[in-house]
Design a protein around this motif. Structure first.
Motif, PDB file in Angstrom:
ATOM      1  N   GLU A   1      39.692  18.179  39.299  1.00 15.24           N
ATOM      2  CA  GLU A   1      38.542  18.832  38.565  1.00 15.24           C
ATOM      3  C   GLU A   1      38.665  18.495  37.067  1.00 15.24           C
ATOM      4  O   GLU A   1      39.254  18.982  36.176  1.00 15.24           O
ATOM      5  CB  GLU A   1      38.158  20.300  38.586  1.00 15.24           C
ATOM      6  N   LEU A   2      37.893  17.547  36.770  1.00 18.32           N
ATOM      7  CA  LEU A   2      37.961  16.811  35.402  1.00 18.32           C
ATOM      8  C   LEU A   2      36.771  16.476  34.636  1.00 18.32           C
ATOM      9  O   LEU A   2      35.407  16.509  35.365  1.00 18.32           O
ATOM     10  CB  LEU A   2      38.567  15.220  35.639  1.00 18.32           C
ATOM     11  N   THR A   3      36.642  16.526  33.446  1.00 19.28           N
ATOM     12  CA  THR A   3      35.517  15.868  32.683  1.00 19.28           C
ATOM     13  C   THR A   3      36.072  14.570  31.976  1.00 19.28           C
ATOM     14  O   THR A   3      37.197  14.627  31.266  1.00 19.28           O
ATOM     15  CB  THR A   3      35.271  16.825  31.581  1.00 19.28           C
ATOM     16  N   PHE A   4      35.353  13.688  32.029  1.00 24.11           N
ATOM     17  CA  PHE A   4      35.619  12.402  31.609  1.00 24.11           C
ATOM     18  C   PHE A   4      34.672  11.821  30.554  1.00 24.11           C
ATOM     19  O   PHE A   4      33.586  11.488  30.920  1.00 24.11           O
ATOM     20  CB  PHE A   4      35.860  11.335  32.884  1.00 24.11           C
ATOM     21  N   PHE A   5      35.092  11.430  29.365  1.00 24.48           N
ATOM     22  CA  PHE A   5      34.388  10.851  28.310  1.00 24.48           C
ATOM     23  C   PHE A   5      34.577   9.273  28.594  1.00 24.48           C
ATOM     24  O   PHE A   5      35.591   8.640  27.929  1.00 24.48           O
ATOM     25  CB  PHE A   5      34.589  11.275  27.000  1.00 24.48           C
ATOM     26  N   ALA A   6      33.717   8.648  29.446  1.00 26.27           N
ATOM     27  CA  ALA A   6      33.935   7.320  29.926  1.00 26.27           C
ATOM     28  C   ALA A   6      33.684   6.186  28.960  1.00 26.27           C
ATOM     29  O   ALA A   6      32.351   5.876  28.783  1.00 26.27           O
ATOM     30  CB  ALA A   6      33.177   6.994  31.486  1.00 26.27           C
ATOM     31  N   PRO A   7      34.742   5.348  28.419  1.00 24.21           N
ATOM     32  CA  PRO A   7      34.386   4.228  27.591  1.00 24.21           C
ATOM     33  C   PRO A   7      34.263   3.098  28.748  1.00 24.21           C
ATOM     34  O   PRO A   7      34.587   3.032  29.705  1.00 24.21           O
ATOM     35  CB  PRO A   7      35.770   3.885  26.977  1.00 24.21           C
ATOM     36  N   ASN A   8      33.142   2.227  28.586  1.00 26.83           N
ATOM     37  CA  ASN A   8      32.611   1.076  29.203  1.00 26.83           C
ATOM     38  C   ASN A   8      33.760   0.021  28.953  1.00 26.83           C
ATOM     39  O   ASN A   8      34.661   0.071  28.105  1.00 26.83           O
ATOM     40  CB  ASN A   8      31.360   0.796  28.972  1.00 26.83           C
ATOM     41  N   ASP A   9      33.493  -0.837  29.773  1.00 23.74           N
ATOM     42  CA  ASP A   9      34.446  -2.336  29.828  1.00 23.74           C
ATOM     43  C   ASP A   9      34.461  -2.931  28.234  1.00 23.74           C
ATOM     44  O   ASP A   9      35.577  -3.528  28.128  1.00 23.74           O
ATOM     45  CB  ASP A   9      34.168  -3.085  30.698  1.00 23.74           C
ATOM     46  N   LYS A  10      33.486  -2.961  27.683  1.00 30.83           N
ATOM     47  CA  LYS A  10      33.634  -3.389  26.348  1.00 30.83           C
ATOM     48  C   LYS A  10      34.518  -2.917  25.721  1.00 30.83           C
ATOM     49  O   LYS A  10      35.270  -3.711  24.526  1.00 30.83           O
ATOM     50  CB  LYS A  10      32.223  -3.413  25.582  1.00 30.83           C
ATOM     51  N   PHE A  11      34.849  -1.655  25.528  1.00 27.36           N
ATOM     52  CA  PHE A  11      35.959  -1.010  24.742  1.00 27.36           C
ATOM     53  C   PHE A  11      37.306  -1.721  25.128  1.00 27.36           C
ATOM     54  O   PHE A  11      38.120  -2.097  24.106  1.00 27.36           O
ATOM     55  CB  PHE A  11      36.144   0.315  25.234  1.00 27.36           C
ATOM     56  N   ILE A  12      37.643  -2.121  26.252  1.00 25.60           N
ATOM     57  CA  ILE A  12      38.719  -2.989  26.765  1.00 25.60           C
ATOM     58  C   ILE A  12      38.718  -4.227  26.209  1.00 25.60           C
ATOM     59  O   ILE A  12      39.583  -4.792  25.666  1.00 25.60           O
ATOM     60  CB  ILE A  12      38.994  -2.554  28.149  1.00 25.60           C
ATOM     61  N   ARG A  13      37.493  -4.876  26.494  1.00 21.77           N
ATOM     62  CA  ARG A  13      37.482  -6.588  26.137  1.00 21.77           C
ATOM     63  C   ARG A  13      37.746  -6.710  24.828  1.00 21.77           C
ATOM     64  O   ARG A  13      38.381  -7.256  24.332  1.00 21.77           O
ATOM     65  CB  ARG A  13      36.433  -7.145  26.792  1.00 21.77           C
ATOM     66  N   GLN A  14      37.221  -5.705  23.944  1.00 27.47           N
ATOM     67  CA  GLN A  14      37.112  -6.046  22.589  1.00 27.47           C
ATOM     68  C   GLN A  14      38.609  -5.631  21.833  1.00 27.47           C
ATOM     69  O   GLN A  14      38.876  -6.293  20.969  1.00 27.47           O
ATOM     70  CB  GLN A  14      36.211  -5.014  21.847  1.00 27.47           C
TER      71      GLN A  14
ATOM     72  N   ARG B   1      43.252  10.298  26.839  1.00 24.29           N
ATOM     73  CA  ARG B   1      42.622  10.904  25.790  1.00 24.29           C
ATOM     74  C   ARG B   1      41.127  11.070  25.958  1.00 24.29           C
ATOM     75  O   ARG B   1      40.526  11.891  25.189  1.00 24.29           O
ATOM     76  CB  ARG B   1      42.876   9.846  24.382  1.00 24.29           C
ATOM     77  N   TYR B   2      40.667  10.542  27.098  1.00 27.35           N
ATOM     78  CA  TYR B   2      39.275  10.567  27.386  1.00 27.35           C
ATOM     79  C   TYR B   2      39.058  11.521  28.422  1.00 27.35           C
ATOM     80  O   TYR B   2      37.914  11.844  28.734  1.00 27.35           O
ATOM     81  CB  TYR B   2      38.647   9.260  27.674  1.00 27.35           C
ATOM     82  N   LEU B   3      40.022  12.137  28.748  1.00 25.73           N
ATOM     83  CA  LEU B   3      40.095  13.070  30.093  1.00 25.73           C
ATOM     84  C   LEU B   3      40.426  14.372  29.800  1.00 25.73           C
ATOM     85  O   LEU B   3      41.634  14.730  29.146  1.00 25.73           O
ATOM     86  CB  LEU B   3      40.974  12.489  31.153  1.00 25.73           C
TER      87      LEU B   3
END
Length: 245
Positions: free
Chosen positions: A84-97, A131-133
């Motif tokens: 049972e979680l809350t996730f502040f989800a970064p999108n793929d652009k965070f990884i690419r950049q 850190r987002y979880l």
């Protein structure tokens, strides 16, 4: 002739009846408009997802295909499926950049560049993804107000992430028609790099859509604002450099 009590009462009710109906109707319309606007701004038109959190991310490959791969590389698939979680989800652009910035610096140091996501060690992905979880379910309404101009009055609240990093999460109440705090609400999250200085050097992001609800928690999606993966790029960079030496 004096007006009888009942007649007077009826006269008063008739006098106020029409304006009251008009005012009540206007209030109802304004209330409905405010609610509709809030739900659009909060991204909550269709909040329920029929599946677990990992399945939700996989169902949005345009935004989260890379994030889903990172979850697998970090060895956290079962976490995202079952806990049972809350996730502040970064999108793929965070990884690419992040990788786009990292590779030239690796070349400068004569170290191998990142050609695939697997070139970064699982423990590094796990550390910064975590850190987002957060454990437990928290929707927008569960968080405290934050006002960066009145931070002592409305400070948000500090939370420990899944790997015990400290982050501040709060809700900004926007203004509407010149009235403070009457507008739509949006979530912000900020990493606190040094808990001994809890108000210094916050590094964070803004939620674009809140309260998406897969079967095992809540997802708040983050908008790309130039902040690289893990909130603190220098931490991520140092860990990758150290792992390659």
């Amino acid at each position: 002739m004096p007006v009888k009590t009942n007649d007077m009462k009826n006269s008063i009710l008739n006098y106020f009846n029409l304006p009251f109906v008009i005012v009540a109707g206007l209030l109802l319309v304004l209330s409905s408009c405010a609610k509709d606007s809030y739900y659009r701004d909060g991204g909550k038109a269709n909040p329920i997802f029929d599946g677990n959190m990992l399945e939700f991310l996989q169902s949005k490959p345009k935004e989260f295909d890379t994030i889903a791969q990172v979850i697998k590389l970090a060895g956290m698939e079962e976490v995202f499926k079952n806990e049972e979680l809350t996730f502040f989800a970064p999108n793929d652009k965070f990884i690419r950049q992040t990788i786009r910035r990292l590779n030239p610096e690796l070349r400068t140091l004569y170290l191998d560049t990142i050609k695939t996501l697997a070139d970064i060690k699982p423990e590094i992905w796990r550390k910064y993804l975590s850190r987002y979880l957060f454990k437990g379910k928290n929707k927008l309404a569960d968080y405290s107000q934050i006002d960066f101009d009145l931070i002592n009055t409305f400070p948000g609240q500090n939370y420990f992430s899944y790997n015990n990093a400290v982050l501040n999460i709060g809700v900004i109440y926007e203004s509407a028609n010149g009235v403070k705090y009457l507008g739509y609400r949006r979530l912000v999250i900020n990493h606190i790099p040094d808990i001994s200085k809890p108000r210094d050097n916050w590094q964070g992001g803004t939620v674009s859509s809140s309260d998406i609800q897969p079967s095992n928690g809540v997802v708040h999606t983050l908008v790309w604002e130039g902040r690289l993966f893990g909130f603190d790029y220098n931490d991520f960079y140092q860990d990758v450099i150290f792992s390659k030496r």
